[in-house]
Design an enzyme around this catalytic site. Structure first.
Site, PDB file in Angstrom:
ATOM      1  N   THR B 185       0.873  -1.177   0.000  1.00  0.00           N
ATOM      2  CA  THR B 185       0.000   0.000   0.000  1.00  0.00           C
ATOM      3  C   THR B 185       0.900   1.213   0.000  1.00  0.00           C
ATOM      4  OG1 THR B 185       0.007   0.137   2.406  1.00  0.00           O
ATOM      5  CG2 THR B 185      -1.731  -1.170   1.384  1.00  0.00           C
ATOM      6  N   GLU B 330      -5.769  -4.188   1.081  1.00  0.00           N
ATOM      7  CA  GLU B 330      -5.846  -5.072   2.243  1.00  0.00           C
ATOM      8  C   GLU B 330      -7.035  -6.036   2.167  1.00  0.00           C
ATOM      9  OE1 GLU B 330      -5.227  -1.899   2.275  1.00  0.00           O
ATOM     10  OE2 GLU B 330      -3.788  -1.327   3.837  1.00  0.00           O
ATOM     11  N   LYS B 439     -13.879  16.569  13.341  1.00  0.00           N
ATOM     12  CA  LYS B 439     -14.529  16.153  14.576  1.00  0.00           C
ATOM     13  C   LYS B 439     -14.858  17.372  15.413  1.00  0.00           C
ATOM     14  CE  LYS B 439     -12.443  11.729  14.081  1.00  0.00           C
ATOM     15  NZ  LYS B 439     -11.460  10.731  14.471  1.00  0.00           N
ATOM     16  N   TRP B 444     -19.208  14.184  13.858  1.00  0.00           N
ATOM     17  CA  TRP B 444     -18.353  14.156  12.685  1.00  0.00           C
ATOM     18  C   TRP B 444     -18.980  14.949  11.532  1.00  0.00           C
ATOM     19  CZ3 TRP B 444     -16.150   8.520  11.919  1.00  0.00           C
ATOM     20  CH2 TRP B 444     -15.433   8.160  13.091  1.00  0.00           C
TER      21      TRP B 444
END
Lengths: 542, 542
Positions: B185, B330, B439, B444
């Protein structure tokens, strides 16, 4: 060096978790054995299965314990199925159509601790309960109001039994190679043999079987498994439908043409699966009532060869695609589907039907070969036929308690007992059973091909071909014929009719006329009996 | 009690065996890096892969050894891929678009023993060869005639190298949990981390990904993987195409609109897959040349969110179905597809496009949940967003050499780093990256939602939203805007435009105008740089 991916065992109850989470509102509609239509969905079915699991666990059913079901396809059968799977117990789906003494033998052999039985089959269990040596508890798949008068000791209705637990329960976790289910083969010779599926084999099999070129199962489907869950692992549909989020329509105890048609239409079924006998009844019903199929898109036909006329009727008259399929209990059970590869995709009419008579090609995870009696591989030319052998993660390695001994060849392939051709594009076609094929001077003659040809004669009602001992050729074909009422045809007329339509050396050495050919309970010709009957027959050529 | 099914390990080279046996004549068509179109099929590709395996084995490549490829999608890349898999060596597909120093770091970290490199990337390898500490041999994926002048020591062309072996070789057998492939990655922060796929994870992932409601891959398909094999395990297509017998059309080095269009048409491609950037180029080409897509049926779009206008153009103008997908390196990498469940199947026009903006739902084997920062699960209401976490047999458990430490939560879920909603039917929609979400007082705010809204203002060329420190609310949104040339819009005009279209407390606390917003090499907004730039910014509300 190992991969670094998660250890996530392939466990069957994860299928119902997936269905409940991502397809929770999708319906399971059942014709209940009591009569009315019952509706639930994957979310609620999972909760009921958890309740069953908790109840079984409280009773003391443990991982590895076997539990029998004698039941039709209904939501209750699904609840019991997943409840058992979720605690590592083993669903043992018993075919209730077997003779009672066979059922008793099978339940004792499997050492089932409990029996879940539909109302229909309570009389069967009553008949054999005295002989069942391991069964502790019988549960009748109904509610208290519908409990019949019964002589069964220690019996309870399912809904009352289930209500003794709630659904606050967590599935157990265990090795994916643990046994998940059992199904006995009803071999024509010898004792029945138990096939034991693992959680892993069921999951891999269902992933492979659900593929686009196989079942082609989608969340937009409404799938009706007419094939019973007790027939060859239910053709995987109890897994592959929830795995893909397809709705399920369960026919319960009624599989006549009118009842099946009613559900197909009112429940807007898009895909269904069963043996040819069921479809014969449906097609007759459609013809008699001049009805149409307005939602059905495709029908999977297996269990025995799908007649060409049936494929033609479904496709040309009713616009329903036929998927001819093949498999066996020992294969979990799906082995091949006759979906179209590009080489055949543009065929029409008779050329298409020619291909659709084949049982098709396997998904990834099923390996196939055809061999002669010595295990030598035979060419894939669409003509040469040999013993069909298979290998894969959902193919049996052995039977329960070692019955039948070692069943794999040196390369690990299982002999299906079928004889087939393979064509150059990898399409398999069954031509015979290996015990019925006639071995003449080292070459094989298909008994089924000869029978199909002989019944084409206008005076022949039924025909069977068996091999009879021959001093020079080992075996030669004997044609056994039942004449149509009042017909007087003789041997030479039949042989003349066959001549030129087959290789010369395939011609039967003799024809005998009988009043009746022996049959099995499911209507197949009982060749073992026939061979016994003619074992001392002396061919004119001998 | 264990099941009694065959021990048939899930090994990747069985995929190419299946393709060669049952789909042997199906084509792999490649635009070669040298230029001309090259044609082979699964039968011949398998023989070449066996030859590669034998050659690698003769050289001394052993199970667990890593071998790098810097290569486009071509038949040669497929040969090397399966050759490595068949001896238990590990394909390490390196992204050649990374900076040379990153490539060197990754190859050294993986300890690759060999490098297979396309002509295009020989200069890259020349630049870094001095720093490669484990590479013994470089093979250039071409033939002797096309070998370039190169400063590389100990180098050989692929065809000459391969010709030193024949294809008389048997695949090796090993544990299905053995490592099969590696992909790093390219995290925006920290060192790249290696994901290590196993044979088992690749097979399970490909079976699940090929399903009807996912890739819907069939033997009748001609699939063009435009997404490179070095991008996130090639989206499984190097497995799922041969697994289902689909033909493959490989675009090689040319991914411009005209080249892609040429292959789509001349090779009658039915399905293709890539990131939105590729499709933008194709759509522009189609518009400029007033061309149509005559064979393409569906396009899988992932890697980043598929713009609504792109879906609309493909579907309404060109009659090509869009499958919005999501995944990550992943996850092997496919996590979800936006295929239609029955609840959404009848939608049309804007209502359909609303759903297709979602990244969709996962196949069986992928579990999902959304949680807050404390790991508490959040409701699936289509509005609440939280950290998206996944679990399954093809999801990473850890990175190579333990990089990044323990990456799973207490229940074994992997945090994707994405923030998403889940709706009541189980459709996931990415709303932000978790490091970019703002945040504010424990709640959020999606930076992406604010950006998408702001660019709707007629004077805004580009917009970025970041969280800036706030004494009362911890963080509050700051809107960074690039004006269109010559426009003079001011803060209040932009805020008025946004007012009423979002919750009041989502309104940015300030707007700043800049000449340029920083971007990554792949065109994404570089928020780390932006946050650095504004780390001391004092909001008027602070």
């Amino acid at each position: 060096m190992l991969g670094l991916m998660q250890d996530w065992p392939l466990l069957c109850h994860k299928v119902i978790d997936h269905a409940a989470t991502f397809h929770g509102g999708r319906e399971i509609v059942s014709r209940s054995v009591e009569g009315p239509i019952h509706r639930t969905n994957y979310h609620d079915l999972r909760l009921s299965a958890l309740q069953v699991a908790k109840r079984l666990d409280a009773y003391g059913i443990r991982q590895g314990d076997r539990v029998a079901t004698l039941a039709w396809n209904t939501w209750r059968h699904m609840e019991v199925w997943y409840g058992l799977l979720g605690i590592g117990a083993i669903y043992h789906t018993v075919n209730p159509r077997l003779f009672p003494e066979q059922i008793a033998w099978i339940i004792n052999h499997a050492e089932d601790r409990m029996v879940f039985v539909d109302l229909t089959f309570v009389p069967v269990v009553e008949k054999i309960i005295g002989e069942l040596t391991t069964v502790e508890q019988v549960v009748v798949l109904t509610d208290a109001d519908h409990m019949p008068d019964t002589s069964l000791p220690n019996v309870i209705d399912y809904e009352s039994w289930k209500a003794e637990a709630d659904s606050d329960f967590a599935w157990k976790e265990f090795d994916e190679n643990s046994a998940a289910g059992m199904c006995y083969t009803s071999g024509t010779t010898g004792e029945p043999k138990g096939v034991v599926y693992s959680h892993r084999s069921n999951i891999i099999h269902s992933l492979a079987a659900a593929a686009t070129d196989m079942l082609n199962a989608s969340a937009r489907d409404r799938i009706m498994p007419v094939v019973p869950m007790f027939h060859a692992n239910g053709w995987s549909l109890a897994f592959s439908a929830p795995m893909t989020g397809a709705a399920m329509v369960m026919p319960g105890a009624r599989m006549d043409g009118a009842s099946i048609y009613d559900l197909l239409e009112t429940e807007k079924v898009t895909m269904t699966a069963a043996v040819p006998t069921v479809w014969l009844m449906l097609l007759q019903h459609l013809e008699q009532t001049d009805a149409n199929l307005t939602s059905l898109e495709r029908v999977v036909i297996g269990g025995s060869a799908c007649p060409r006329a049936m494929t033609k009727a479904f496709q040309d008259r009713y616009g329903v695609q036929v998927l001819h399929a093949w498999g066996m209990t020992e294969m979990s059970p799906l082995g091949s589907f006759c979906s179209l590869k590009p080489e055949y995709a543009d065929l029409k009419g008779d050329a298409l039907l020619d291909i659709q008579e084949k049982q098709g090609h396997p998904p990834f995870t099923v390996e196939m070969k055809i061999t002669d009696d010595d295990g030598v591989e035979l060419p894939w030319d669409g003509k040469t036929f040999g013993r069909l052998k298979v290998r894969g993660p959902a193919v049996a390695e052995s039977y329960f308690k070692g019955a039948g001994g070692d069943i794999l060849d040196d390369e690990g392939f299982f002999d299906t007992g079928d004889v087939s051709t393979m064509d150059k594009y990898g399409y398999m076609q069954i031509t015979d059973r290996s015990k019925d094929v006639i071995k003449s001077g080292g070459e094989w003659i298909s008994s089924i091909d000869l029978e199909n040809l002989a019944v084409g004669h206008p005076d022949v009602a039924e025909a069977a071909v068996i091999g009879v001992e021959h001093p020079k050729w080992d075996e030669r074909p004997l044609l056994v014929v039942v004449r149509k009422d009042g017909r007087e045809t003789e041997k030479q007329a039949i042989l003349s009719f066959m001549e030129g339509k087959i290789a010369k050396w395939w011609m039967p050495d003799d024809v005998v006329f009988v009043d009746e050919i022996p049959h099995t309970a499911t209507g197949k010709i009982k060749k073992t009996t026939l061979r016994d009957q003619f074992k001392d027959y002396r061919l004119p050529t001998a």
